[in-house]
Design an enzyme around this catalytic site. Structure first.
Site, PDB file in Angstrom:
ATOM      1  N   ARG A  45      59.455  26.372  52.591  1.00 62.59           N
ATOM      2  CA  ARG A  45      58.312  27.372  52.128  1.00 62.59           C
ATOM      3  C   ARG A  45      57.502  26.736  51.676  1.00 62.59           C
ATOM      4  O   ARG A  45      56.656  25.714  51.984  1.00 62.59           O
ATOM      5  CB  ARG A  45      58.944  27.659  50.903  1.00 62.59           C
TER       6      ARG A  45
ATOM      7  N   LYS B 281      62.721  36.685  42.329  1.00 58.47           N
ATOM      8  CA  LYS B 281      62.344  36.983  41.072  1.00 58.47           C
ATOM      9  C   LYS B 281      60.686  37.248  40.668  1.00 58.47           C
ATOM     10  O   LYS B 281      60.340  38.801  40.235  1.00 58.47           O
ATOM     11  CB  LYS B 281      63.254  36.580  40.103  1.00 58.47           C
TER      12      LYS B 281
ATOM     13  N   ARG C 119      62.530  30.667  29.285  1.00 59.21           N
ATOM     14  CA  ARG C 119      63.678  29.736  30.467  1.00 59.21           C
ATOM     15  C   ARG C 119      64.705  29.296  29.504  1.00 59.21           C
ATOM     16  O   ARG C 119      65.681  28.291  30.078  1.00 59.21           O
ATOM     17  CB  ARG C 119      62.515  29.399  30.908  1.00 59.21           C
TER      18      ARG C 119
ATOM     19  N   ARG D  44      65.045  21.542  40.331  1.00 62.96           N
ATOM     20  CA  ARG D  44      64.382  22.633  39.815  1.00 62.96           C
ATOM     21  C   ARG D  44      66.106  23.351  39.653  1.00 62.96           C
ATOM     22  O   ARG D  44      66.672  23.839  38.411  1.00 62.96           O
ATOM     23  CB  ARG D  44      64.123  23.318  40.458  1.00 62.96           C
TER      24      ARG D  44
ATOM     25  N   ARG E 145      54.547  22.972  48.321  1.00 61.09           N
ATOM     26  CA  ARG E 145      54.166  22.157  46.776  1.00 61.09           C
ATOM     27  C   ARG E 145      55.069  21.367  46.670  1.00 61.09           C
ATOM     28  O   ARG E 145      56.556  21.483  46.949  1.00 61.09           O
ATOM     29  CB  ARG E 145      54.290  23.600  45.817  1.00 61.09           C
TER      30      ARG E 145
END
Ligand SMILES: [Zn+2]
Length: 214
Positions: A126, A16, A91, A171, A160
């Site tokens: 990632r 997104k 959120r 998450r 990260r």
């Protein structure tokens, strides 16, 4: 002038962020990413940044009052008068209600839908540039030169903390618990549109634009 007050909704790794950027460019409106704003504050070591870092490092969501404050300031800027693409906000239901209290009702909320399995496989590879924040993926989109950022030339890409396996799990859990109810919230208001977050980037962008202009 058509108003494009938009919001992108989707699990971490759904793409997104990338799609929000493309949409903002396409419609010449600002991309308002709370993640970028918080990381910037963290990097600069501001008071708010330090506070946010504690939550982000643990894979938790940053408290509503912190996030609402920075979004409110950002949306009051002149370039957001004709519209914006929100990415990472609201959120939670309280955040969504806070946005409406600011007098900002969204014209369209786009859900980029992907499965949990897909999310885990995408986030696991990632890597990010600690200098400029550019994001790469070991298989899907590696940098041209190994371990060097294409954008700024920084050497030494990192995984990260919020892309570590344990944080990814958290998450996803946070997303399902707190964010998914927003889908119902915006469906009730008649502004929700869903797009499958699979296929090429261009295909996804085209589907989103179609929904936004519909
Ligand atoms: Zn960089």
């Amino acid at each position: 002038m058509t108003s494009y007050r938009l919001m992108m909704l989707g699990a971490p790794g759904a793409g997104k962020g990338t799609q929000a950027k493309r949409l903002a460019e396409e419609l010449s409106i600002p991309h308002v990413s709370t993640g970028d704003m918080l990381r910037e504050a963290k990097r600069k070591g501001t008071e708010m940044g330090k506070k946010a870092a504690e939550y982000m490092n643990a894979g938790d969501l940053v408290p509503d009052e912190v996030v609402i404050g920075i979004v409110k300031d950002r949306l009051a800027e002149e370039d957001a008068a004709g519209g914006f693409v929100l990415d990472g906000f609201p959120r939670t239901i309280p955040q969504a209600e806070a946005l409406e209290k600011m007098g900002l009702e969204l014209d369209r909320v786009i859900e980029v839908a992907v499965t949990d399995e897909e999310v885990v496989s995408r986030l696991s590879g990632r890597m990010s540039c600690p200098s400029c924040g550019a994001v790469y993926h070991q298989e899907a989109s590696p940098p041209k030169e190994e371990n060097v950022c294409d954008q700024c030339g920084h050497e030494g890409l990192i995984v990260r903390e919020d892309d570590q396996p344990e944080a990814i799990k958290q998450r996803l859990e946070s997303y399902h618990r707190q964010t998914a109810p927003l889908i119902d919230f915006y469906r009730d208001r008649g502004v929700l549109a869903s797009v499958e977050g699979v296929g090429s980037m261009d295909d996804v962008t085209a589907s989103i634009l179609e929904k936004v202009k519909a």
